[in-house]
Design a protein around this motif. Structure first.
Motif, PDB file in Angstrom:
ATOM      1  N   LEU A 108       0.819  -1.202   0.000  1.00  0.00           N
ATOM      2  CA  LEU A 108       0.000   0.000   0.000  1.00  0.00           C
ATOM      3  C   LEU A 108       0.858   1.259   0.000  1.00  0.00           C
ATOM      4  O   LEU A 108       1.903   1.319   0.661  1.00  0.00           O
ATOM      5  N   ALA A 109       0.425   2.256  -0.754  1.00  0.00           N
ATOM      6  CA  ALA A 109       1.032   3.590  -0.706  1.00  0.00           C
ATOM      7  C   ALA A 109      -0.115   4.592  -0.807  1.00  0.00           C
ATOM      8  O   ALA A 109      -1.260   4.194  -1.048  1.00  0.00           O
ATOM      9  N   TRP A 110       0.161   5.829  -0.558  1.00  0.00           N
ATOM     10  CA  TRP A 110      -0.919   6.818  -0.588  1.00  0.00           C
ATOM     11  C   TRP A 110      -0.548   7.971  -1.497  1.00  0.00           C
ATOM     12  O   TRP A 110       0.580   8.436  -1.487  1.00  0.00           O
ATOM     13  N   ILE A 111      -1.526   8.405  -2.295  1.00  0.00           N
ATOM     14  CA  ILE A 111      -1.327   9.630  -3.065  1.00  0.00           C
ATOM     15  C   ILE A 111      -2.146  10.728  -2.391  1.00  0.00           C
ATOM     16  O   ILE A 111      -3.366  10.582  -2.201  1.00  0.00           O
ATOM     17  N   GLU A 112      -1.441  11.781  -2.000  1.00  0.00           N
ATOM     18  CA  GLU A 112      -2.118  12.910  -1.343  1.00  0.00           C
ATOM     19  C   GLU A 112      -2.574  13.895  -2.409  1.00  0.00           C
ATOM     20  O   GLU A 112      -1.773  14.412  -3.171  1.00  0.00           O
ATOM     21  N   GLU A 113      -3.861  14.123  -2.462  1.00  0.00           N
ATOM     22  CA  GLU A 113      -4.370  15.163  -3.351  1.00  0.00           C
ATOM     23  C   GLU A 113      -4.961  16.263  -2.484  1.00  0.00           C
ATOM     24  O   GLU A 113      -4.997  16.129  -1.265  1.00  0.00           O
ATOM     25  N   SER A 114      -5.405  17.346  -3.127  1.00  0.00           N
ATOM     26  CA  SER A 114      -5.821  18.496  -2.317  1.00  0.00           C
ATOM     27  C   SER A 114      -6.948  18.136  -1.350  1.00  0.00           C
ATOM     28  O   SER A 114      -6.924  18.525  -0.191  1.00  0.00           O
ATOM     29  N   LYS A 115      -7.913  17.343  -1.836  1.00  0.00           N
ATOM     30  CA  LYS A 115      -9.065  17.050  -0.967  1.00  0.00           C
ATOM     31  C   LYS A 115      -9.158  15.588  -0.557  1.00  0.00           C
ATOM     32  O   LYS A 115     -10.012  15.235   0.253  1.00  0.00           O
ATOM     33  N   GLU A 116      -8.325  14.761  -1.161  1.00  0.00           N
ATOM     34  CA  GLU A 116      -8.472  13.324  -0.915  1.00  0.00           C
ATOM     35  C   GLU A 116      -7.125  12.654  -0.708  1.00  0.00           C
ATOM     36  O   GLU A 116      -6.102  13.164  -1.167  1.00  0.00           O
ATOM     37  N   THR A 117      -7.169  11.507  -0.055  1.00  0.00           N
ATOM     38  CA  THR A 117      -5.998  10.644   0.041  1.00  0.00           C
ATOM     39  C   THR A 117      -6.375   9.330  -0.638  1.00  0.00           C
ATOM     40  O   THR A 117      -7.340   8.680  -0.234  1.00  0.00           O
ATOM     41  N   ILE A 118      -5.605   8.975  -1.693  1.00  0.00           N
ATOM     42  CA  ILE A 118      -6.017   7.850  -2.533  1.00  0.00           C
ATOM     43  C   ILE A 118      -5.092   6.661  -2.315  1.00  0.00           C
ATOM     44  O   ILE A 118      -3.874   6.786  -2.480  1.00  0.00           O
ATOM     45  N   PRO A 119      -5.650   5.505  -1.934  1.00  0.00           N
ATOM     46  CA  PRO A 119      -4.800   4.319  -1.762  1.00  0.00           C
ATOM     47  C   PRO A 119      -4.366   3.746  -3.115  1.00  0.00           C
ATOM     48  O   PRO A 119      -5.209   3.495  -3.974  1.00  0.00           O
ATOM     49  N   VAL A 120      -3.059   3.577  -3.287  1.00  0.00           N
ATOM     50  CA  VAL A 120      -2.500   2.958  -4.492  1.00  0.00           C
ATOM     51  C   VAL A 120      -1.480   1.918  -4.020  1.00  0.00           C
ATOM     52  O   VAL A 120      -1.338   1.684  -2.808  1.00  0.00           O
ATOM     53  N   PHE A 121      -0.779   1.297  -4.945  1.00  0.00           N
ATOM     54  CA  PHE A 121       0.195   0.266  -4.562  1.00  0.00           C
ATOM     55  C   PHE A 121       1.529   0.507  -5.260  1.00  0.00           C
ATOM     56  O   PHE A 121       1.586   1.098  -6.336  1.00  0.00           O
ATOM     57  N   ARG A 122       2.598   0.067  -4.604  1.00  0.00           N
ATOM     58  CA  ARG A 122       3.941   0.164  -5.187  1.00  0.00           C
ATOM     59  C   ARG A 122       4.629  -1.189  -4.994  1.00  0.00           C
ATOM     60  O   ARG A 122       4.203  -1.983  -4.129  1.00  0.00           O
ATOM     61  N   PRO A 123       5.679  -1.461  -5.770  1.00  0.00           N
ATOM     62  CA  PRO A 123       6.360  -2.746  -5.608  1.00  0.00           C
ATOM     63  C   PRO A 123       6.818  -2.926  -4.171  1.00  0.00           C
ATOM     64  O   PRO A 123       7.338  -1.989  -3.553  1.00  0.00           O
ATOM     65  N   ALA A 124       6.611  -4.130  -3.620  1.00  0.00           N
ATOM     66  CA  ALA A 124       7.040  -4.410  -2.248  1.00  0.00           C
ATOM     67  C   ALA A 124       8.505  -4.837  -2.279  1.00  0.00           C
ATOM     68  O   ALA A 124       8.921  -5.513  -3.224  1.00  0.00           O
TER      69      ALA A 124
END
Lengths: 125, 395
Positions: A108-124
């Motif tokens: 799991l990783a997170w992308i911070e946007e102005s109004k939202e935090t979006i769960p995404v994934f990156r290589p483990a």
């Protein structure tokens, strides 16, 4: 979307990936629902996941017709299968599109946007 | 009760697909094609007492069956709209067969198609209009490319699980183009394409290339279903509905248990069971083809080859009308065009044409039995049909 617990899926500042779970059916549920869709008897609870899984399938989007994605191409749209067994739609980040593979372990990783935090994934690691 | 063979296609018509409908409305296209189908069946308009429609592509759906009935001045005893995406056309045929068999109506008009508006199609509203709430909330934030990326996920996984190759997928587009060259009504019928042409066309969403993506357009098709004992006294060779089966397991492909196994597995099995026939009995395959991977998964799940062998299967058969496994002899939607919901009907009309022996340049020799499959969404809702020239082939 307002979820059952009043939290938004992309709520700003979120740090844990919680998925609905039916204790009677012992099954995870995604997307979130009012009632467990397996038994239609129980209101699901929310369980924190490990945030780890593998890439089940993916595609590289070379051209996007969505305005907010046009300057992000190429990007990876993927289905990740969490260790808990449930699959969710997501993006894979921190990985060149040509290195993405089915079966690749991701976390799991997170992308911070102005109004939202979006769960995404990156290589483990 | 088995209704195999109790209803038949007694009339049909199809408009030539067009990119630009020249300012005509969906209702105008539908009335033209209905008029031709009635003539084809040797009926008068007043003989039609059943009406099944699919949604118009761009117009308001509200009370659409009544809008169509009003425009055509019909007062049907049986009326409905079937909305199962690309499976709607096949599903309408099934529902019409049920209605005439049950005596709810005698002659049921199944009408499909409409105009395609590129501005609406490419707009944010147009994209959202074909998405569920769950897709908008949980998928759209990650930038999926609609149906393209859904089928790309399947194709990628199919290559991973079974070793299917991009050349095998491309061959479907190539063979179907060969078929389209013999179809004056196909949208793309001027130039043959090679596997290299397909693979050199732009990659849109890996592994799907531009020449593997269906082309939306305007058009319409109409099929009239009558009870078999009536159809036999009508002008056309009756094409009997021998088998019908449906299945649905998900809407978005994200929620399919296995994205390489589709509900065709059940819809086709149900249709074959009703008909008392097997895949090997079929002379013609008419399979919904929004992308080549759709055809490969359908062939496998319908039982024409083993699971995972679909790529090799299409590679080792000639899918043209001259070939050993005629498939989508009208060119498929990939070359015929996808005139909205009538794209799914094109698989029915082509099968009827072939079974009647009216396919002209592309007529196949053995033309007794056809398997037709309609596919809605991303391998979501399936409607399978078995059509035959002989009512009693089966028992």
């Amino acid at each position: 979307m307002t979820l059952d617990n009043g939290e938004k899926w992309f709520k700003k500042g979120r740090t844990a990936l919680k998925i609905q779970y039916c204790p009677a059916c012992e099954k995870y549920i995604f997307f979130p629902r009012e009632m467990c869709p397996y038994c239609l008897e129980v209101k699901p609870e929310w369980k924190e996941t490990t945030g780890r899984g593998i890439i089940y399938s993916y595609t590289t989007v070379r051209r996007s017709s969505l305005s907010e994605f046009q300057d992000r191409v190429p990007y990876t749209y993927a289905m990740v299968e969490l260790h808990e067994g449930i699959r969710i739609p997501t993006n894979i980040i921190n990985c060149p599109v040509d290195r993405v593979r089915i079966g690749m372990p991701v976390e799991l990783a997170w992308i911070e946007e102005s109004k939202e935090t979006i769960p995404v994934f990156r290589p483990a690691p | 009760m088995n209704i195999s063979g109790r209803a038949a296609v007694s009339g049909m018509a199809e408009l030539k697909p067009e990119i630009d409908a020249g300012g005509r409305s969906s209702l105008e296209l539908l009335s033209e094609v209905a008029s031709r189908a009635i003539k084809d069946a040797g009926l008068r308009k007043s003989d039609l007492d059943g009406l099944l429609v699919t949604p118009p592509a761009e117009d308001s759906c509200f009370m659409w069956p009544a809008q169509v009935a009003e425009y055509l001045k019909m007062s049907p005893s049986y009326i409905n709209m079937v909305e199962l995406g690309g499976a709607s056309a096949c599903a309408a045929i099934t529902r019409a067969a049920l209605a005439v068999t049950a005596g709810l109506c005698r002659h049921c008009l199944c009408l499909s198609g409409g105009i395609w508006d590129s501005q609406v199609f490419n707009s944010q509203e147009g994209k959202m209009a074909v998405m569920s709430r769950a897709e908008i909330d949980f998928e759209l934030p990650y930038g999926p490319m609609g149906f393209n990326s859904g089928y790309a996920l399947i194709a990628q996984r199919h290559m991973y699980e079974f070793g299917t190759t991009v050349e095998q997928m491309a061959k479907i587009a190539v063979d179907q183009r060969q078929n389209a060259l013999a179809n004056p009504d196909a949208l793309f019928n001027k130039q043959a394409i090679s596997i290299e042409d397909v693979l050199n066309s732009p990659l849109i969403v890996d592994p799907i290339h531009l020449l593997e993506i269906v082309r939306p357009c305007s058009g319409a098709a109409a099929v009239i279903i009558s009870r078999s004992e009536e159809a036999i006294d009508m002008p056309n060779v009756p094409v009997y509905l021998l088998g019908m089966g449906e299945a649905c397991t998900h809407n978005s492909i994200i929620y399919s248990d296995s994205i390489t196994v589709s509900p065709v597995k059940w819809s086709a099995a149900r249709a074959f069971a009703m008909a008392g026939l097997k895949p090997v009995d079929m002379d013609l395959l008419s399979l919904y083809d929004c992308y080549p991977i759709t055809v490969i998964v359908t062939l496998e799940d319908a039982g024409f080859c083993d699971k995972g062998a679909g790529g090799f299967f299409v590679q080792s058969h000639d899918l043209t009308y001259r070939g050993d496994l005629p498939l989508n002899t009208h060119g498929g939607q990939l070359s015929f065009g996808q005139p909205s919901y009538a794209g799914g009907m094109s698989h029915v009309t082509e099968a009827v044409r072939q079974l009647r022996g009216e396919a002209e340049k592309r007529q196949i020799k053995n033309n007794r039995l056809a398997f037709v499959n309609g596919n809605g969404g991303v391998m979501s809702t399936q409607s399978s049909l078995i059509l035959g020239r002989d009512k009693h082939d089966v028992r």
